[in-house]
Structure formats: structure tokens, C-alpha cells
Design a protein around this motif. Structure first.
Motif, mmCIF file in Angstrom:
data_model
loop_
_atom_site.group_PDB
_atom_site.id
_atom_site.type_symbol
_atom_site.label_atom_id
_atom_site.label_comp_id
_atom_site.label_asym_id
_atom_site.label_seq_id
_atom_site.Cartn_x
_atom_site.Cartn_y
_atom_site.Cartn_z
ATOM 1 N N THR A 37 0.801 -1.224 0.000
ATOM 2 C CA THR A 37 0.000 0.000 0.000
ATOM 3 C C THR A 37 0.833 1.273 0.000
ATOM 4 O O THR A 37 0.319 2.346 -0.313
ATOM 5 N N ALA A 53 -2.841 -9.848 -1.270
ATOM 6 C CA ALA A 53 -2.964 -8.800 -2.284
ATOM 7 C C ALA A 53 -2.781 -9.395 -3.670
ATOM 8 O O ALA A 53 -2.110 -10.421 -3.843
ATOM 9 N N ASN A 103 -3.644 -4.474 -4.897
ATOM 10 C CA ASN A 103 -4.951 -4.368 -4.237
ATOM 11 C C ASN A 103 -5.090 -5.441 -3.167
ATOM 12 O O ASN A 103 -4.941 -6.630 -3.453
#
Length: 370
Positions: free
Chosen positions: A109, A162, A167
Motif C-alpha cells: 500500500t 494482495a 490491491n
């Protein structure tokens, strides 16, 4: 293994197949580059297990590079400031990539701090631990406590799934305390990780979907950096097991502050369910970042047991019965985080070699020969 590469790198360091046919011009050039690599001392003369070697990164601290199940990609962590990160984040690479002036895609992230990414069997997802749910910024990283080297055990770490675009598609752990250091069985059915959910740093396994969590170790001490054997039947891991009354007190006091001291660790081996646990090494100093040899009969690991000043760290092989210890690398600084490709032909590892005498720790991929 396996946790917080930047800390141990900075702290401890500071104190293609060849066909049987005539070579084409491109093949000749490739061979010439391999010879040149050797001349440039990326492979030291004694390193007989390395047939060729390639440097992948050129700056920052880069570590824990793990192969996809099909060996076409790797995921690794880096704090390279040139890649616009302040602390360890996860990056994706193709197996033949080199990053010199170019930046790999980030698959975490970009928030908090991450550690220990690993591919899932579908080669389309990864798991990794991250603190991003608790903070956007990098958490503080204490390096010393009462004159001793320490690692922080962030209770904000949880384990996430992820996709390769970064994502997050699932959160696998949601317990109070530290959940990190996940790796996946080559069989593709289990994940092993370290957690403080019992009040101590123990190993646990769970199914790929996060179900069926089982505690594997239950002795006082930091059990971490665990990997499955190629057939998925065994686990190898590092542990700091305090024994004396003072050692136990010191360990518990540090753990209460979310800290551990990583300078005295040995390797342990057990069945994947935790049975038949036994100590594999008794070398002294720090023995860690173990990974099974493709045969499943040996373990490759990093150690400074021959060092008087805390470094160098080099790679060693040892049989799973504790016999036939063999030194593999011969550097004067730091070699660690060895990881074999699933086909057993290549070894990814981190090293301070060829960094111009600085502190950068880069990724290398070596063609392995037994």
C-alpha cells in the motif's frame, strides 16, 4: 528471516540452461558476461556452488526475495529512497529484471511498514505482513536497548492477501498483537507464521484461506522465520531460547516492550505439525534465515558464528541431521536471506558485495550448482 531486514542489515553490519550445441553469437556474449562477472568479483574464488551470478538491485536495503511457484517472478522488500519509500515496502519483479535507474512496481500500500511477502500457489496473489491499518507513516525503529541490539515486534502487524496490482483482497489475521513472517508450503496448502497471540513469539500454521489456525511451537523464546521443506512435511526456523534465570527475565522484559534481542539464535527443525522438534545447530552467535536445499536433505542459512566482531555473515549448508557443515559464501561483510527457486536451479540472496564499500544491501541471483 526473517523479520525486519533493514534493522539487522544496518545494525549487525555496522558493529538459462546450456544446450549441448554450438554457441550462437548471443550465447557467446552471455558466457562472456558471466566470465566478466566473475572477474568483477561478484563470485569469490571459493564460492564453488555459484556457476554465475547477477546483481539485481543497486541501492538501499533489499531483502527477502521470494519466487513465484512458476519461478517467473519474485516479490521482495526494499527501503530504497530513490523508489520514494521511507521504510520497507513490497516490490514485484520478473526473474530476469535488473533495477539500475529503473523502478519496480510496488505491490504493497505504501503505508506503514511491511515485511515478509510470499507468493500464493496461483502466482496471481501474494501474502505479506503490514502495519498500514494502524498508521500511514513508518513506525519508529529502535535499534538499541541498554547497549544491546534489538528488533521491534510491532503489534500492529497483520497478514494480508494482495493481487499483483497491489490491491488488498483479504485480511488473514485479526488478533491482538504481532502476526507476521508468513511463508507458504510448496504443496500450496498451508501458511506458517509467527504470532504473539499466546503471549510469546510462537509458530502457527493455517490454511491458505486463513482457516484452521494451529499453534506449532510452545517453548519460551522467539520462534520465527520458518519455511517448509520442499515436500511440505517439515519446518525449519530460527529461535532464541533463553535458558538461565537472567536470560528468561531479560527476554520477557524486552518482549513486554515489543522488542527482542536477535544476537543469539540457533536453528530448529520439526515436522509440519510441530512434532519431533529438535535443535539443528549449536554454533553460537546468530544463525538465521534458513531455507531448505531442493533435495530436502540440507538447509542453507546465514551465520556469523565464525566472526569475532559480529560480522561477517556468510551462507552455510548443513545436513538436516546436523552433520556436514559447509561454508558456501566467502564475503567479508553480509550474505543472508537465501531462497532457492522451485526448480532448484537458482538462488536469490541479499549481499553487501559490490556496493562500493557502503552500506547498501542488494539482491543477487546466482545459478546454483551442487
Amino acid at each position: 528471516m526473517k523479520y525486519l531486514s533493514v534493522v539487522i542489515l544496518s545494525v549487525l553490519i555496522l558493529s538459462c540452461k546450456n544446450d549441448a550445441k554450438p554457441a550462437s553469437e548471443s550465447e557467446k556474449e552471455a558466457k562472456s558476461e558471466t566470465v566478466e562477472t566473475t572477474k568483477d568479483s561478484l563470485i569469490y574464488p571459493e564460492e564453488k556452488h555459484f556457476k554465475s551470478i547477477r546483481q539485481v538491485t543497486f541501492g538501499g536495503d533489499n531483502a527477502e526475495a521470494y519466487w513465484s511457484f512458476d519461478d517467473t517472478q519474485l516479490v521482495f522488500q526494499s527501503n530504497n529512497k530513490a523508489w520514494n519509500v521511507g521504510c520497507d515496502q513490497m516490490f514485484l519483479m520478473n526473474a530476469d529484471d535488473t533495477f539500475k535507474g529503473n523502478v519496480p512496481p510496488m505491490v504493497s500500500t505504501g503505508k506503514g511498514r511491511t515485511t515478509c511477502a510470499y507468493f500464493l500457489p496461483d502466482n496471481k496473489h501474494i501474502i505479506y505482513a503490514s502495519t498500514h491499518l494502524k498508521q500511514d507513516e513508518c513506525p519508529e525503529t529502535p535499534l538499541r536497548k541498554n547497549g544491546k541490539y534489538i528488533w521491534p515486534i510491532y503489534d500492529s502487524y497483520d497478514i494480508f492477501v494482495a493481487d499483483l496490482e497491489g490491491n488488498i483482497v483479504k485480511q488473514l489475521t485479526n488478533e491482538v498483537g504481532y502476526d507476521a513472517e508468513p511463508t507458504v508450503s510448496p504443496k500450496g496448502d498451508k501458511i506458517v507464521f509467527t504470532s504473539t497471540r499466546s503471549g510469546d513469539l510462537e509458530l502457527y500454521t493455517m490454511n491458505i484461506d486463513g482457516s484452521n489456525v494451529k499453534q506449532i511451537t510452545n517453548e519460551l523464546g522467539y520462534d520465527g522465520g520458518a519455511f517448509f521443506s520442499p515436500d511440505g512435511t517439515k519446518l525449519i526456523f530460527r529461535s532464541s531460547r533463553p535458558k538461565t534465570e537472567q536470560e528468561i527475565k531479560d527476554y520477557k522484559d524486552l518482549l513486554a516492550e515489543g522488542l527482542v534481542e536477535p544476537t543469539d539464535m540457533e536453528l530448529y527443525i520439526c515436522n509440519a505439525d510441530g512434532s519431533d522438534l529438535r535443535q539443528l545447530t549449536d554454533l553460537g552467535n546468530a544463525n538465521w534465515s534458513p531455507f531448505f536445499h531442493p533435495s530436502g536433505e540440507k538447509v542453507l542459512f546465514s551465520s556469523n558464528f565464525e566472526a569475532e566482531r559480529g560480522f561477517p555473515f556468510n551462507l552455510y549448508l548443513i545436513d538436516i541431521d546436523g552433520k556436514n557443515l559447509e561454508r558456501v559464501t566467502h564475503g567479508e561483510t553480509f550474505d543472508a536471506f537465501p531462497v532457492f527457486s522451485n526448480d532448484g536451479k537458482y538462488l536469490a540472496f541479499s549481499s553487501n558485495r559490490n556496493n562500493g564499500g557502503g552500506r547498501d544491501t542488494n539482491l543477487f541471483i546466482a545459478e546454483w550448482q551442487d
